[in-house]
Design a protein around this motif. Structure first.
Motif, PDB file in Angstrom:
ATOM      1  N   ARG A 115       0.846  -1.184   0.000  1.00 45.31           N
ATOM      2  CA  ARG A 115       0.000   0.000   0.000  1.00 45.31           C
ATOM      3  C   ARG A 115       0.881   1.233   0.000  1.00 45.31           C
ATOM      4  O   ARG A 115       1.707   1.424   0.883  1.00 45.31           O
ATOM      5  CB  ARG A 115      -0.911   0.012   1.214  1.00 45.31           C
ATOM      6  CG  ARG A 115      -1.776   1.239   1.286  1.00 45.31           C
ATOM      7  CD  ARG A 115      -3.176   0.881   1.739  1.00 45.31           C
ATOM      8  NE  ARG A 115      -3.990   2.041   1.990  1.00 45.31           N
ATOM      9  CZ  ARG A 115      -4.716   2.653   1.055  1.00 45.31           C
ATOM     10  NH1 ARG A 115      -4.709   2.208  -0.177  1.00 45.31           N
ATOM     11  NH2 ARG A 115      -5.456   3.692   1.344  1.00 45.31           N
ATOM     12  N   ASP A 116       0.690   2.048  -1.029  1.00 45.58           N
ATOM     13  CA  ASP A 116       1.342   3.339  -1.123  1.00 45.58           C
ATOM     14  C   ASP A 116       0.479   4.315  -0.334  1.00 45.58           C
ATOM     15  O   ASP A 116      -0.571   3.941   0.181  1.00 45.58           O
ATOM     16  CB  ASP A 116       1.457   3.751  -2.594  1.00 45.58           C
ATOM     17  CG  ASP A 116       2.578   4.727  -2.839  1.00 45.58           C
ATOM     18  OD1 ASP A 116       3.044   5.360  -1.882  1.00 45.58           O
ATOM     19  OD2 ASP A 116       2.983   4.875  -4.004  1.00 45.58           O
ATOM     20  N   SER A 117       0.835   5.571  -0.282  1.00 49.82           N
ATOM     21  CA  SER A 117       0.054   6.532   0.502  1.00 49.82           C
ATOM     22  C   SER A 117      -1.374   6.707  -0.020  1.00 49.82           C
ATOM     23  O   SER A 117      -2.293   6.936   0.759  1.00 49.82           O
ATOM     24  CB  SER A 117       0.766   7.876   0.552  1.00 49.82           C
ATOM     25  OG  SER A 117       0.944   8.378  -0.767  1.00 49.82           O
ATOM     26  N   THR A 118      -1.587   6.559  -1.323  1.00 51.36           N
ATOM     27  CA  THR A 118      -2.923   6.791  -1.891  1.00 51.36           C
ATOM     28  C   THR A 118      -3.493   5.610  -2.662  1.00 51.36           C
ATOM     29  O   THR A 118      -4.622   5.687  -3.131  1.00 51.36           O
ATOM     30  CB  THR A 118      -2.892   8.003  -2.843  1.00 51.36           C
ATOM     31  OG1 THR A 118      -1.977   7.736  -3.912  1.00 51.36           O
ATOM     32  CG2 THR A 118      -2.464   9.259  -2.106  1.00 51.36           C
ATOM     33  N   LYS A 119      -2.722   4.529  -2.810  1.00 47.69           N
ATOM     34  CA  LYS A 119      -3.187   3.416  -3.645  1.00 47.69           C
ATOM     35  C   LYS A 119      -2.489   2.115  -3.259  1.00 47.69           C
ATOM     36  O   LYS A 119      -1.493   2.120  -2.550  1.00 47.69           O
ATOM     37  CB  LYS A 119      -2.942   3.722  -5.115  1.00 47.69           C
ATOM     38  CG  LYS A 119      -1.464   3.893  -5.440  1.00 47.69           C
ATOM     39  CD  LYS A 119      -1.258   4.405  -6.843  1.00 47.69           C
ATOM     40  CE  LYS A 119       0.182   4.674  -7.130  1.00 47.69           C
ATOM     41  NZ  LYS A 119       0.710   5.941  -6.725  1.00 47.69           N
ATOM     42  N   PHE A 120      -3.030   1.034  -3.772  1.00 50.20           N
ATOM     43  CA  PHE A 120      -2.383  -0.274  -3.677  1.00 50.20           C
ATOM     44  C   PHE A 120      -1.568  -0.486  -4.950  1.00 50.20           C
ATOM     45  O   PHE A 120      -1.980  -0.068  -6.042  1.00 50.20           O
ATOM     46  CB  PHE A 120      -3.426  -1.393  -3.572  1.00 50.20           C
ATOM     47  CG  PHE A 120      -4.218  -1.357  -2.311  1.00 50.20           C
ATOM     48  CD1 PHE A 120      -3.736  -1.971  -1.165  1.00 50.20           C
ATOM     49  CD2 PHE A 120      -5.449  -0.731  -2.266  1.00 50.20           C
ATOM     50  CE1 PHE A 120      -4.468  -1.952   0.009  1.00 50.20           C
ATOM     51  CE2 PHE A 120      -6.197  -0.707  -1.101  1.00 50.20           C
ATOM     52  CZ  PHE A 120      -5.705  -1.312   0.036  1.00 50.20           C
ATOM     53  N   VAL A 121      -0.432  -1.145  -4.822  1.00 48.93           N
ATOM     54  CA  VAL A 121       0.437  -1.423  -5.967  1.00 48.93           C
ATOM     55  C   VAL A 121       0.784  -2.906  -5.941  1.00 48.93           C
ATOM     56  O   VAL A 121       1.099  -3.460  -4.884  1.00 48.93           O
ATOM     57  CB  VAL A 121       1.726  -0.576  -5.931  1.00 48.93           C
ATOM     58  CG1 VAL A 121       2.598  -0.865  -7.125  1.00 48.93           C
ATOM     59  CG2 VAL A 121       1.394   0.903  -5.838  1.00 48.93           C
TER      60      VAL A 121
END
Length: 86
Positions: A2-8
């Motif tokens: 999980r990035d700050s605004t999305k899943f990668v």
């Protein structure tokens, strides 16, 4: 991860140019959008190895860096472990 605004997500993928590692992103963790059709990491980008494919990524985000371990299959018919970071 999980990035700050999305899943990668990084995953194995197959195209006419071989087997490599691709990337997709999601805002909710359910609906995913694949990035570029080209590989994030391919056999051609693993010099000095002579590999015919790369795959099986394992990622860890640590101290602001994204670290990836991956497998590469060599032209000498051996599996290798690779490492990349950004």
């Amino acid at each position: 991860y999980r990035d700050s605004t999305k899943f990668v997500m990084f995953f194995n993928s197959v195209s006419s140019s071989g087997i490599g590692i691709s990337k997709a992103e999601s805002e909710d963790g359910i609906n995913w959008v694949r990035g570029s059709l080209s590989f994030e990491l391919s056999a051609a980008s693993t010099n000095p190895w002579n590999t015919t494919m790369v795959g099986y990524p394992s990622l860890m985000k640590q101290n602001g860096k994204l670290r990836m371990w991956f497998a590469g299959y060599s032209t000498a018919n051996r599996w290798l472990i690779g490492y990349a970071e950004r």
